[in-house]
Design a protein around this motif. Sequence first.
Motif, mmCIF file in Angstrom:
data_model
loop_
_atom_site.group_PDB
_atom_site.id
_atom_site.type_symbol
_atom_site.label_atom_id
_atom_site.label_comp_id
_atom_site.label_asym_id
_atom_site.label_seq_id
_atom_site.Cartn_x
_atom_site.Cartn_y
_atom_site.Cartn_z
ATOM 1 N N THR A 99 8.513 -2.343 -9.165
ATOM 2 C CA THR A 99 9.150 -3.645 -9.321
ATOM 3 C C THR A 99 10.343 -3.523 -10.248
ATOM 4 O OG1 THR A 99 7.046 -4.819 -8.979
ATOM 5 C CG2 THR A 99 8.802 -6.029 -10.074
ATOM 6 N N SER A 100 11.469 -4.077 -9.833
ATOM 7 C CA SER A 100 12.669 -4.033 -10.660
ATOM 8 C C SER A 100 12.538 -5.056 -11.788
ATOM 9 C CB SER A 100 13.906 -4.357 -9.823
ATOM 10 O OG SER A 100 14.003 -5.755 -9.586
ATOM 11 N N PRO A 101 13.339 -4.934 -12.839
ATOM 12 C CA PRO A 101 13.300 -5.918 -13.929
ATOM 13 C C PRO A 101 13.638 -7.333 -13.481
ATOM 14 C CG PRO A 101 14.425 -3.926 -14.646
ATOM 15 C CD PRO A 101 14.221 -3.799 -13.159
ATOM 16 N N LEU A 102 14.150 -7.467 -12.236
ATOM 17 C CA LEU A 102 14.451 -8.797 -11.698
ATOM 18 C C LEU A 102 13.332 -9.324 -10.815
ATOM 19 C CD1 LEU A 102 18.237 -8.352 -10.784
ATOM 20 C CD2 LEU A 102 17.216 -9.156 -12.920
ATOM 21 N N GLY A 103 12.254 -8.543 -10.664
ATOM 22 C CA GLY A 103 11.100 -9.012 -9.909
ATOM 23 C C GLY A 103 11.063 -8.621 -8.450
ATOM 24 N N ALA A 104 11.996 -7.792 -7.998
ATOM 25 C CA ALA A 104 11.992 -7.339 -6.604
ATOM 26 C C ALA A 104 11.102 -6.111 -6.472
ATOM 27 C CB ALA A 104 13.407 -7.003 -6.151
ATOM 28 N N ALA A 105 10.236 -6.106 -5.460
ATOM 29 C CA ALA A 105 9.254 -5.037 -5.315
ATOM 30 C C ALA A 105 9.432 -4.269 -4.019
ATOM 31 C CB ALA A 105 7.840 -5.614 -5.385
ATOM 32 N N ASP A 106 9.014 -3.011 -4.065
ATOM 33 C CA ASP A 106 8.964 -2.184 -2.872
ATOM 34 C C ASP A 106 7.786 -1.233 -3.041
ATOM 35 O OD1 ASP A 106 9.547 -1.154 -0.413
ATOM 36 O OD2 ASP A 106 11.538 -0.419 -0.929
ATOM 37 N N PHE A 107 7.365 -0.608 -1.938
ATOM 38 C CA PHE A 107 6.206 0.270 -1.997
ATOM 39 C C PHE A 107 6.573 1.643 -2.552
ATOM 40 C CE2 PHE A 107 4.917 -2.807 1.236
ATOM 41 C CZ PHE A 107 3.655 -3.140 0.768
ATOM 42 N N THR A 108 5.662 2.202 -3.348
ATOM 43 C CA THR A 108 5.797 3.578 -3.804
ATOM 44 C C THR A 108 5.225 4.504 -2.735
ATOM 45 O OG1 THR A 108 3.613 3.563 -4.853
ATOM 46 C CG2 THR A 108 5.490 2.831 -6.194
ATOM 47 N N ALA A 109 5.426 5.802 -2.917
ATOM 48 C CA ALA A 109 4.841 6.767 -1.984
ATOM 49 C C ALA A 109 3.321 6.647 -1.995
ATOM 50 C CB ALA A 109 5.275 8.184 -2.351
ATOM 51 N N ASP A 110 2.713 6.562 -3.194
ATOM 52 C CA ASP A 110 1.258 6.410 -3.273
ATOM 53 C C ASP A 110 0.806 5.081 -2.687
ATOM 54 O OD1 ASP A 110 0.871 8.881 -4.390
ATOM 55 O OD2 ASP A 110 0.532 8.164 -6.437
ATOM 56 N N GLY A 111 1.639 4.062 -2.834
ATOM 57 C CA GLY A 111 1.297 2.764 -2.251
ATOM 58 C C GLY A 111 1.195 2.836 -0.746
ATOM 59 N N ASN A 112 2.128 3.535 -0.131
ATOM 60 C CA ASN A 112 2.089 3.708 1.324
ATOM 61 C C ASN A 112 0.948 4.619 1.759
ATOM 62 O OD1 ASN A 112 4.256 2.141 2.460
ATOM 63 N ND2 ASN A 112 5.687 3.518 1.449
ATOM 64 N N LEU A 113 0.649 5.629 0.965
ATOM 65 C CA LEU A 113 -0.371 6.602 1.349
ATOM 66 C C LEU A 113 -1.796 6.094 1.140
ATOM 67 C CD1 LEU A 113 1.211 9.871 -0.092
ATOM 68 C CD2 LEU A 113 0.911 9.318 2.335
ATOM 69 N N PHE A 114 -2.001 5.320 0.071
ATOM 70 C CA PHE A 114 -3.376 4.968 -0.311
ATOM 71 C C PHE A 114 -3.668 3.472 -0.386
ATOM 72 C CE2 PHE A 114 -2.222 8.962 -2.602
ATOM 73 C CZ PHE A 114 -2.958 9.831 -1.820
ATOM 74 N N GLY A 115 -2.682 2.645 -0.724
ATOM 75 C CA GLY A 115 -2.923 1.216 -0.852
ATOM 76 C C GLY A 115 -3.474 0.850 -2.219
ATOM 77 N N HIS A 116 -3.342 -0.431 -2.579
ATOM 78 C CA HIS A 116 -3.704 -0.828 -3.951
ATOM 79 C C HIS A 116 -5.201 -0.895 -4.189
ATOM 80 C CE1 HIS A 116 -3.846 -4.856 -2.020
ATOM 81 N NE2 HIS A 116 -4.715 -5.164 -2.969
ATOM 82 N N VAL A 117 -6.010 -1.020 -3.152
ATOM 83 C CA VAL A 117 -7.463 -1.049 -3.368
ATOM 84 C C VAL A 117 -7.932 0.304 -3.891
ATOM 85 C CG1 VAL A 117 -9.714 -1.354 -2.306
ATOM 86 C CG2 VAL A 117 -7.809 -2.821 -1.598
ATOM 87 N N PHE A 118 -7.565 1.365 -3.198
ATOM 88 C CA PHE A 118 -7.938 2.718 -3.629
ATOM 89 C C PHE A 118 -7.336 3.041 -4.995
ATOM 90 C CE2 PHE A 118 -6.960 7.244 -3.958
ATOM 91 C CZ PHE A 118 -8.196 7.827 -3.717
#
Length: 329
Positions: free
Chosen positions: A203-222
């Motif tokens: 997340t940028s300091p302005l609040g804009a978000a994008d997925f990380t590599a781990d986010g795409n590979l595993f998801g936030h639950v894991f």
Amino acid sequence: MATFEKLKQFEPGREAKTVLLLLDVTEKVNRNGGSYCHLLLSDGEEQHTATMWDVKKETYAHFVNNLIECVIKSDVYNNTLRFIVTKIVAAPEEFKVENFIISAPIESDKMYKALLDTAANYDGKDSILYKITENIFEKYKEKLLYWAGAKTIHHNCYGGLLYHLYRMTRMGLVLLKVYPLYKDVLITGIILHDIGKLKELKTSPLGAADFTADGNLFGHVFLGLEMFDEAVSEVKKEFDSISEDDAEKIRLVKHLIASHHGKTEYGAIATPAIPEAMVLNYLDLIDSRMDIYEKNKPSEAGTISERIWSLDGYIYSPALSLPENKNQK
């Protein structure tokens, strides 16, 4: 300061010049091999993704996190309102970035403190569940204060993650007065269920978000379960021994994190096996949907929105005054 048009003022087919905050640029390739870009834009009230044809990211990447003056047109495609940008230049200096940042309606410091205070009240500051919550919150405090709750759809703003946890916790407190539930398990599960988004998203300091590599590979639950396990290991060192009750509570909170999406086809690792997990799943759904309704409700009473694909339907704005909710904050 000069005025500018909000995105919600654009009727289909209308083209105009306006000032917006450019939060992100993503380059795409069409079926013919040509390049075009998706632009994530904020007008201070709403975020929308616009398309700019026949351009490369490098052309406009230097405008990210800055204000732009652009020519933008709206139209309807597949029953959904979309925006097309045809020209971008730097915005006049009279416009200020802070007026274009979308943020949660409650200050992040207040929400952060309220969540820890609630955990202390229901778990007790000496309890292992509170210690685990405190461990994670203190370790990631800097991120928590501004992290978005998602890239798009719901709570995708500065402080959005904390706002999501805060509202869910307040709903949980109401249900604890109605149903016989394990209070400390439910409250801890609510506060920590989405903690993996701190690693799933950047997340940028302005609040804009994008997925990380781990986010795409595993998801936030894991990722959240990994963070929870790490905190448990660290906190256990503070105790001479862990009681069977505490070990069971840790297991139950871990189950709440694993099952909070409700169904495996929705990203859950397990399906809710205890009432607290079921309650968490529905609270998560309610608050995410409420955020979508709040953000997409037409400003004019008695009118209906364009189709909202995340709801698979429309939003109607009742021709009634909404009573003030003094308990909202």
